[in-house]
Design an enzyme around this catalytic site. Structure first.
Site, PDB file in Angstrom:
ATOM      1  N   TRP A 168       0.831  -1.205   0.000  1.00  0.00           N
ATOM      2  CA  TRP A 168       0.000   0.000   0.000  1.00  0.00           C
ATOM      3  C   TRP A 168       0.865   1.254   0.000  1.00  0.00           C
ATOM      4  O   TRP A 168       0.366   2.362  -0.243  1.00  0.00           O
ATOM      5  CB  TRP A 168      -0.972  -0.008   1.176  1.00  0.00           C
ATOM      6  CG  TRP A 168      -0.354   0.146   2.550  1.00  0.00           C
ATOM      7  CD1 TRP A 168       0.357  -0.784   3.230  1.00  0.00           C
ATOM      8  CD2 TRP A 168      -0.423   1.297   3.396  1.00  0.00           C
ATOM      9  NE1 TRP A 168       0.742  -0.295   4.453  1.00  0.00           N
ATOM     10  CE2 TRP A 168       0.278   0.981   4.585  1.00  0.00           C
ATOM     11  CE3 TRP A 168      -1.005   2.553   3.281  1.00  0.00           C
ATOM     12  CZ2 TRP A 168       0.414   1.885   5.649  1.00  0.00           C
ATOM     13  CZ3 TRP A 168      -0.862   3.456   4.334  1.00  0.00           C
ATOM     14  CH2 TRP A 168      -0.165   3.124   5.501  1.00  0.00           C
ATOM     15  N   ASP A 169       2.157   1.091   0.236  1.00  0.00           N
ATOM     16  CA  ASP A 169       3.091   2.217   0.171  1.00  0.00           C
ATOM     17  C   ASP A 169       2.988   2.947  -1.171  1.00  0.00           C
ATOM     18  O   ASP A 169       3.143   4.173  -1.237  1.00  0.00           O
ATOM     19  CB  ASP A 169       4.533   1.722   0.317  1.00  0.00           C
ATOM     20  CG  ASP A 169       4.769   0.839   1.525  1.00  0.00           C
ATOM     21  OD1 ASP A 169       3.795   0.310   2.081  1.00  0.00           O
ATOM     22  OD2 ASP A 169       5.931   0.659   1.903  1.00  0.00           O
ATOM     23  N   GLU A 172       1.864  -1.543  13.275  1.00  0.00           N
ATOM     24  CA  GLU A 172       1.923  -3.007  13.328  1.00  0.00           C
ATOM     25  C   GLU A 172       2.413  -3.528  14.674  1.00  0.00           C
ATOM     26  O   GLU A 172       2.608  -4.739  14.827  1.00  0.00           O
ATOM     27  CB  GLU A 172       2.799  -3.522  12.183  1.00  0.00           C
ATOM     28  CG  GLU A 172       2.166  -3.258  10.823  1.00  0.00           C
ATOM     29  CD  GLU A 172       3.106  -3.541   9.653  1.00  0.00           C
ATOM     30  OE1 GLU A 172       2.601  -3.690   8.531  1.00  0.00           O
ATOM     31  OE2 GLU A 172       4.341  -3.601   9.872  1.00  0.00           O
ATOM     32  N   LYS A 218       4.568   2.119  16.040  1.00  0.00           N
ATOM     33  CA  LYS A 218       5.627   1.926  15.046  1.00  0.00           C
ATOM     34  C   LYS A 218       5.663   3.068  14.037  1.00  0.00           C
ATOM     35  O   LYS A 218       6.731   3.513  13.616  1.00  0.00           O
ATOM     36  CB  LYS A 218       5.402   0.588  14.335  1.00  0.00           C
ATOM     37  CG  LYS A 218       6.459   0.223  13.311  1.00  0.00           C
ATOM     38  CD  LYS A 218       6.107  -1.101  12.632  1.00  0.00           C
ATOM     39  CE  LYS A 218       7.156  -1.497  11.597  1.00  0.00           C
ATOM     40  NZ  LYS A 218       6.750  -2.710  10.856  1.00  0.00           N
ATOM     41  N   GLN A 219       4.499   3.507  13.604  1.00  0.00           N
ATOM     42  CA  GLN A 219       4.388   4.576  12.613  1.00  0.00           C
ATOM     43  C   GLN A 219       3.036   5.254  12.784  1.00  0.00           C
ATOM     44  O   GLN A 219       2.189   4.777  13.528  1.00  0.00           O
ATOM     45  CB  GLN A 219       4.511   4.026  11.195  1.00  0.00           C
ATOM     46  CG  GLN A 219       3.332   3.174  10.749  1.00  0.00           C
ATOM     47  CD  GLN A 219       3.565   2.483   9.421  1.00  0.00           C
ATOM     48  OE1 GLN A 219       4.325   1.543   9.338  1.00  0.00           O
ATOM     49  NE2 GLN A 219       2.897   2.970   8.381  1.00  0.00           N
TER      50      GLN A 219
END
Length: 767
Positions: free
Chosen positions: A358-359, A489, A601-602
């Site tokens: 999906w990046d 994640e 994580k992000q």
């Protein structure tokens, strides 16, 4: 502590001094590619030290059988390996009876690598003293041609400096390669034939299972002091998958013996007969010649930089960082072939597998949309349309029906091929990014035609998925989405991830809007699509019910949307209170401990605020940023860019600059201590976004460009170009003013800090 051995330079990546401990990191950092193939910066000559060998061909993969202890229904049958391709760069060298090996030389001095990003050329040089006492000066030049994208070029020069030398060049092609990350120690290439003719050799091989055929080829020319020699090779080794030539050259002290090697791949994706294709590729390369190919390479990269370059005045490390990111993005994908996509490691390593995450939609499309012709971005959208049937098949395997589509987390051909259950089954937010890219493409380009032609079918499949995936909670009297993993994640199997729920609602709402517009404005397309997908108003009303009554977890106490149900039950210790010895937690902690922690994580909730910035006030953004960023460890390469953009939006320039340096130099400075595995290609587009959307403040609102320029105090100025609806707009930001110039035929309006300005073609507007 981050690594710090790459020399600051505006246009080059430079390493000085040979350090065996840095070889694998440098093999990643100095990687080269041309969109069709790429390779790590492995030494041409034999090296007995620790190395990660890797050459890669775009679109070629292997379905490595999934290795899992407990099989679950719907689980992917394979993990798509990015294949290590046959080796064509190899040139073993013998000097006065001793093999050249930097790991065993008596001494190595003046070792230098340079990746010239301006010209797309990789250089290496060193002085070495062999165990037999022979001293040599070596200079190597290597590049992968952009014009002939099946051809790579090596010029390898050796000058003995203390005695005469008998030099034997042993160029080879070898298909007996393996992957570092193979699950079952399998070989992936089946040899077909080994052929040779004069100074040319061809090794043809076929991938097991997928049956891609590739001919790996080489053409060698031997020179002495720049004059071609009429050396005929000795076939020193020939097996079922390898051939080695041997050329002997007598070089007096001070004379330079060299080999020019053309090599590369021709594949069955593009040729019916791959060996004939290889012969033609060599013929074209020989007709042009080494020196002209070198000049063409410089011209081709100059054209790329003319549009995509970002200049930064006054900060060499920041300048080097952004150019490194832009360079690697263009090495990985140039938009020539709509069958291809942007893999997370590009041509620099094997990790992650697959060519598409999906990046691409979330991070890469904005870069390609603004720095290339819009057709390149449209090709990336069409890539997903062409795999819609597979997305429906993926959803069907998980129990969905009626044309619901779940796009894969990782794919090569549209099938899901990720082998971690919490990603495969749970990280369904990826579907939202596919839809958002369609919206984003139209918003930026103004090209609506893609939606009635292809995009609406994709949107309908995605809306059907979200409708079926939501569950009505009688307790909440709202729709909920259970058992998911969000962009963070470090949380698995959670209920009501805010970002997932929000983008699900948005997808349904946006799809309904497009159905209405296509019905009114493109009646023939509407009839064709409705007949194909069998959609009626009753089903759309069910969608609307889900979207209108979607649940979003919210804390009245903190006045923020919660990342997911139960987030406040965690022990909310902020990242700055963690002992530094515990970082990165993904390398120091058990997965159980990570899942119980509050660490992010992000960007997760903040990813929603990034995509849908105009849905929220700046005060809401600030409140959520201040709540979530202190718990964010930024251990995903995709994290710093979003936070940099949002920090800039909030006027927190010191923080925005710190995040920018982290995203732009993530690999150069090895923040995550894993660069030897390969580069983080897709997140590099986020670096571009950090400048254009962050510091440049660029947005498109109601078909008009808006800018809110800000500049870090460390910079004197920065500039970038965008291709906005087929006109080139250059923006140059300085400490006290911003300049706009337009290369086009029609004046355009832009808003700067809320005030409208008209930019005329070939004129300067200063704000």
């Amino acid at each position: 502590m981050n690594q710090d051995y790459i020399k600051p330079n505006n246009w080059s990546i430079i390493e000085e001094g040979f350090d065996a401990d840095k070889v694998k990191s440098s093999e990643s950092l100095f990687s080269i590619g041309n969109g069709a193939m790429g390779q790590r910066a492995n030494f041409e000559e034999f090296y007995s030290g620790d190395t990660f060998q890797g050459s890669y061909i775009a679109g070629i993969y292997y379905p490595d059988k999934t290795k899992v202890g407990w099989w679950k229904n719907g689980y992917p049958e394979y993990f798509a390996k990015v294949l290590n391709a046959p080796n064509w760069i190899g040139i073993n060298i013998e000097i006065n009876g001793e093999n050249l090996d930097l790991a065993t030389c008596k001494s190595v001095s003046k070792f230098r690598r340079e990746l010239n990003m301006k010209e797309g050329i990789y250089y290496r040089s060193f002085n070495a003293t062999l165990q037999n006492g022979t001293e040599i000066d070596v200079k190597v030049c290597r590049f992968l041609s952009l014009d002939l994208d099946e051809v790579g070029v090596i010029n390898y020069e050796i000058t003995p400096t203390n005695s005469d030398a008998k030099i034997i060049f042993k160029p080879y092609v070898d298909a007996g390669v393996h992957n570092e990350d193979a699950n079952w120690e399998e070989k992936f290439w089946e040899p077909i034939s080994v052929e040779h003719n004069a100074n040319q050799a061809f090794v043809s091989a076929r991938t097991f299972k997928t049956h891609f055929e590739a001919t790996t080829f080489m053409q060698n020319t031997i020179l002495l002091n720049g004059i071609a020699q009429n050396n005929n090779p000795i076939i020193s080794e020939k097996t079922a998958d390898k051939i080695v030539f041997s050329y002997e050259v007598s070089a007096a002290k001070g004379q330079t013996a060299s080999i020019q090697k053309f090599g590369g791949y021709t594949v069955s994706l593009n040729h019916k007969n791959t060996q004939n294709g290889a012969e033609n590729a060599i013929k074209k390369a020989l007709e042009i010649g080494y020196h002209q190919l070198l000049e063409y390479q410089k011209l081709a990269w100059a054209k790329i930089w003319e549009m995509s370059d970002i200049t930064i005045d006054g900060d060499v490390k920041a300048q080097q960082g952004i150019r490194f990111n832009i360079f690697q993005l263009n090495q990985t994908y140039l938009g020539k072939d709509s069958r291809l996509n942007i893999g997370p490691k590009g041509f620099t390593g094997e990790k992650y597998g697959g060519s598409t995450y999906w990046d691409t939609e979330a991070y890469c499309i904005p870069f390609y949309m603004a720095t290339k012709d819009q057709q390149v971005a449209r090709n990336l959208l069409a890539y997903r349309y062409n795999q819609l049937d597979k997305a429906i098949e993926n959803a069907t395997k998980l129990g969905f029906k009626n044309g619901a589509a779940l796009y894969p987390m990782v794919t090569m051909n549209g099938e899901e091929c990720h082998n971690e259950w919490e990603i495969t089954f749970e990280e369904i937010h990826r579907n939202g990014a596919i839809a958002f890219a369609i919206f984003n493409y139209y918003r930026f380009t103004g090209d609506y035609s893609y939606i009635p032609e292809k995009g609406l079918e994709v949107l309908i499949g995605i809306a059907r998925f979200w409708h079926q995936r939501a569950t009505f909670s009688t307790h909440k009297n709202q729709y909920v989405i259970l058992g998911v993993t969000g962009p963070n994640e470090y949380e698995n199997n959670v209920n009501n991830n805010f970002y997932t729920n929000y983008i699900a609602k948005w997808c349904i709402d946006y799809t309904m809007e497009q159905i209405n517009r296509v019905e009114k404005e493109y009646s023939a397309d509407f009839a064709r699509i409705m007949s194909k997908v069998k959609l009626d108003n009753a089903e759309i009303l069910h969608w609307k019910k889900v979207a209108d009554h979607m649940y979003f977890p919210f804390s009245e106490e903190h006045d923020v949307y919660l990342q997911q149900d139960g987030f406040l039950d965690k022990e909310l210790v902020k990242v700055h209170d963690l002992d530094k010895s515990q970082r990165p937690i993904n390398q120091k902690w058990s997965w159980d401990r990570i899942l119980r922690s509050p660490y992010i994580k992000q960007a997760d909730t903040l990813q929603g605020f990034y995509f849908f910035e105009d849905h929220f006030s700046k005060e809401q953004l600030e409140k959520h940023f201040d709540f979530y960023e202190p718990f964010t460890v930024h251990e995903s390469s995709l994290s710093p860019c979003v936070h940099s953009i949002q920090a800039a939006t909030l006027g927190r320039m010191e923080q925005a600059y710190t995040f920018y340096l982290r995203t732009s130099r993530l690999d150069l400075d090895d923040y995550n201590k894993e660069v030897e595995e390969g580069l983080h290609i897709t997140s590099m587009a986020g670096t571009w976004m950090s400048i254009v959307e962050g510091f440049g403040g660029m947005r498109v609102k109601n078909d008009v460009l808006h800018f809110e320029p800000k500049i870090p105090k460390e910079w004197n100025g920065f500039s970038f170009k965008i291709n906005y609806r087929n006109q080139i707009l250059k923006i140059a930001v300085h400490q006290n003013e911003t300049n706009f110039t337009l290369e086009g035929e029609t004046a355009i309006s832009v808003f700067v800090n809320g005030k409208e300005f008209l930019v005329e073609p070939n004129s300067l507007v200063t704000v």
